[in-house]
Write an enzyme that holds these catalytic residues in place. Structure first.
Site, PDB file in Angstrom:
ATOM      1  N   GLU A  56      -0.903  -3.666  -3.271  1.00 44.99           N
ATOM      2  CA  GLU A  56      -0.881  -3.743  -1.801  1.00 44.99           C
ATOM      3  C   GLU A  56      -0.033  -2.612  -1.251  1.00 44.99           C
ATOM      4  O   GLU A  56       1.049  -2.323  -1.776  1.00 44.99           O
ATOM      5  CB  GLU A  56      -0.240  -5.048  -1.294  1.00 44.99           C
ATOM      6  CG  GLU A  56      -1.125  -6.240  -1.361  1.00 44.99           C
ATOM      7  CD  GLU A  56      -0.456  -7.497  -0.797  1.00 44.99           C
ATOM      8  OE1 GLU A  56       0.408  -7.386   0.115  1.00 44.99           O
ATOM      9  OE2 GLU A  56      -0.797  -8.583  -1.282  1.00 44.99           O
ATOM     10  N   GLU A  63       3.039 -12.092  -5.346  1.00 46.36           N
ATOM     11  CA  GLU A  63       4.371 -12.112  -4.728  1.00 46.36           C
ATOM     12  C   GLU A  63       5.098 -13.453  -4.879  1.00 46.36           C
ATOM     13  O   GLU A  63       5.412 -14.106  -3.880  1.00 46.36           O
ATOM     14  CB  GLU A  63       4.273 -11.749  -3.249  1.00 46.36           C
ATOM     15  CG  GLU A  63       3.776 -10.349  -3.001  1.00 46.36           C
ATOM     16  CD  GLU A  63       3.740  -9.967  -1.520  1.00 46.36           C
ATOM     17  OE1 GLU A  63       4.072 -10.804  -0.662  1.00 46.36           O
ATOM     18  OE2 GLU A  63       3.380  -8.816  -1.220  1.00 46.36           O
TER      19      GLU A  63
HETATM   20  O1  IFM Z   1      -0.265 -10.412   4.432  1.00 47.39           O
HETATM   21  C1  IFM Z   1       0.679 -10.268   3.428  1.00 47.39           C
HETATM   22  C2  IFM Z   1       0.079 -10.619   2.082  1.00 47.39           C
HETATM   23  O2  IFM Z   1      -0.454 -11.917   2.067  1.00 47.39           O
HETATM   24  C3  IFM Z   1       1.126 -10.526   1.006  1.00 47.39           C
HETATM   25  N1  IFM Z   1       1.814  -9.262   1.038  1.00 47.39           N
HETATM   26  C4  IFM Z   1       2.289  -8.787   2.317  1.00 47.39           C
HETATM   27  C5  IFM Z   1       1.183  -8.849   3.358  1.00 47.39           C
HETATM   28  C6  IFM Z   1       1.708  -8.355   4.721  1.00 47.39           C
HETATM   29  O3  IFM Z   1       2.754  -9.158   5.159  1.00 47.39           O
END
Ligand code: IFM
Length: 437
Positions: free
Chosen positions: A352, A159
């Site tokens: 994710e 990210e």
């Molecule tokens: O916890 C975070 C992660 O580190 C990166 N993506 C989003 C998740 C939830 O906010």
């Protein structure tokens, strides 16, 4: 709120990757056994983290990793996405931890999928500096040389959009800068670091390389041209700015003119072909023209001077974080990417997807995951090439500026005793994986 229909999930393709994700800073602890990162500096400043906590201990995964790998094995995932802490690797003996972790995963039959940068930049380095990209490539080479005999799938960055926007434009994350559009070089240098990392990995003999970018559909607040234009601009910032240099070798909408250095030469590095493309999906964003006042999204203040405002998505259940639950946004996103990028888009892995809810009997999380898996399957049926799905997260952990207040885990962690307790969603996901075979 979508509810778990109780119907069995549709079958996913053979060879599909089923995993869970974590990151080093959020779970490892043992902060004394690595150098400091920008997150250690940030969390030491009063008022930066809502509950005043730090990740010095986090889930103590550094010491409890055998127990956590046993939880992964019990869950039945065939892959585990974790991150390698750059400041730990840079500390004497730091890489030994990942050596042990990778051995433990391999012995448990779980494929290790490391992310090489998940926001914990070593203190003293700065993404405004071009040299940080070269330093990252050195870090990548060190890790690949040590783990490459057992690791067969790699992620360069997590990210970069959030690290740029939250960390450098809005000041809500480390390193806490509020540069607004002057943060753009941070995006460019991370993208350059990604491209250099792909080259460094391949030079070390690694294959199967991707990036984990966060994406979501952007919905205009109305058909009013000002709202549509603001939503288009937000889409460029969140989605296109981080996808197009990587996939197309070009910045969208003239943004390349605002980037530092020899941008054309850098784009040739950034666009090194990838084996797959990772998507982190949580929710769409509804965007309108500026309101002249600050707007808010999930507790994040969006300054009035930006050329857009974030609006509420009405009629949707919210997670404890305040994020709307919109499973079909995942289908829309993936089909939209396929339409936008065509054969320039490599196979996708959902790196994710998850939600924050309290409680051990977390039926809301089950419903959320169930609905998102159905939405993912709908994208597969529509012809999108998706190869894997990782739940965020294995453990309740240190949720950055929210501290320990947000619980994303399939496994509950008592942050006083560090005891792990599988939640109802852990048993549900285990049964899903068994049914998928
Ligand atoms: O916890 C975070 C992660 O580190 C990166 N993506 C989003 C998740 C939830 O906010």
């Amino acid at each position: 709120m979508a509810t778990d229909t109780g119907d069995p999930l549709p079958r996913f393709p053979a060879g599909f990757l089923w995993g869970v994700s974590t990151s080093a800073h959020q779970i490892e602890g043992a902060a004394e056994l690595r150098g400091p990162s920008v997150w250690d500096v940030f969390t030491a400043e009063p008022g930066r983290v809502k509950d005043g906590s730090t990740a010095a201990v986090a889930c103590d995964h550094y010491h409890r990793y055998p127990e956590d790998v046993a939880l992964l094995a019990g869950l039945g995932v065939n892959a585990y996405r974790f991150s390698v802490s750059w400041p730990r690797v840079a500390s004497p003996g730091g890489l030994d931890f990942y050596d042990r972790l990778v051995d433990e995963l391999c012995a448990a039959g779980v494929r290790p999928v490391p992310t090489l940068f998940h926001w914990e930049l070593p203190a003293g380095l700065d993404w405004l500096e071009r040299d940080t990209a070269a330093r990252f490539a050195d870090h990548v080479t060190v890790v690949a040389d040590r783990l490459g005999d057992r690791v067969t799938k790699w992620i360069t960055l997590n990210e970069p959009a959030e690290h740029t926007l939250l960390g450098h434009a809005l000041g809500a994350h480390a390193p806490g800068r509020r540069l607004l559009f002057d943060a753009l070089p941070v995006a460019h240098h991370q993208l350059l670091a990604h491209g250099l990392a792909v080259r460094a990995l391949r030079a070390a003999g690694a294959r199967d390389i991707g990036i984990a970018n966060s994406h979501g559909p952007t919905w205009p607040a109305s058909a009013d041209p000002d709202d549509v234009a603001a939503a288009g601009f937000y889409d460029t910032l969140l989605n296109r700015l981080f996808a197009e240099p990587v996939l197309l070798g070009a910045y969208p909408d003239g943004l390349g003119e605002l980037m530092p250095g020899d941008v054309a030469a850098d784009l040739r590095v950034i666009a090194e072909p990838l084996d797959w493309y990772g998507v982190n999906y949580y929710a769409p964003t509804r965007v309108g023209a500026p309101l002249g006042t600050r707007s808010e999204f999930g507790g994040l203040a969006i300054p009035a001077e930006l050329p857009f405002s974030i609006r509420e998505i009405e009629g949707r259940a919210l997670t404890d974080f305040g994020w709307p639950v919109v499973p079909e946004g995942l289908t829309e996103l993936l089909c939209g990417f396929r339409d936008r990028y065509g054969d320039r888009l490599p196979p996708i892995v959902i790196t994710e997807n998850g939600c924050s809810y309290e409680g051990l009997d977390d039926q809301e999380r089950i419903a959320y995951l169930d609905a998102h898996l159905r939405a993912l399957h709908a994208a597969l049926e529509a012809g999108v090439d998706v190869r894997g799905y990782f739940v965020w997260s294995l453990l309740d952990n240190f949720e950055w500026a929210e501290g320990y207040a947000r619980r994303f885990g399939l496994v509950h962690v008592d942050h006083d005793t560090l005891e792990r307790t599988p939640k109802a969603s852990y048993r549900w996901f285990r049964d899903v994986l068994r049914a998928q075979g």
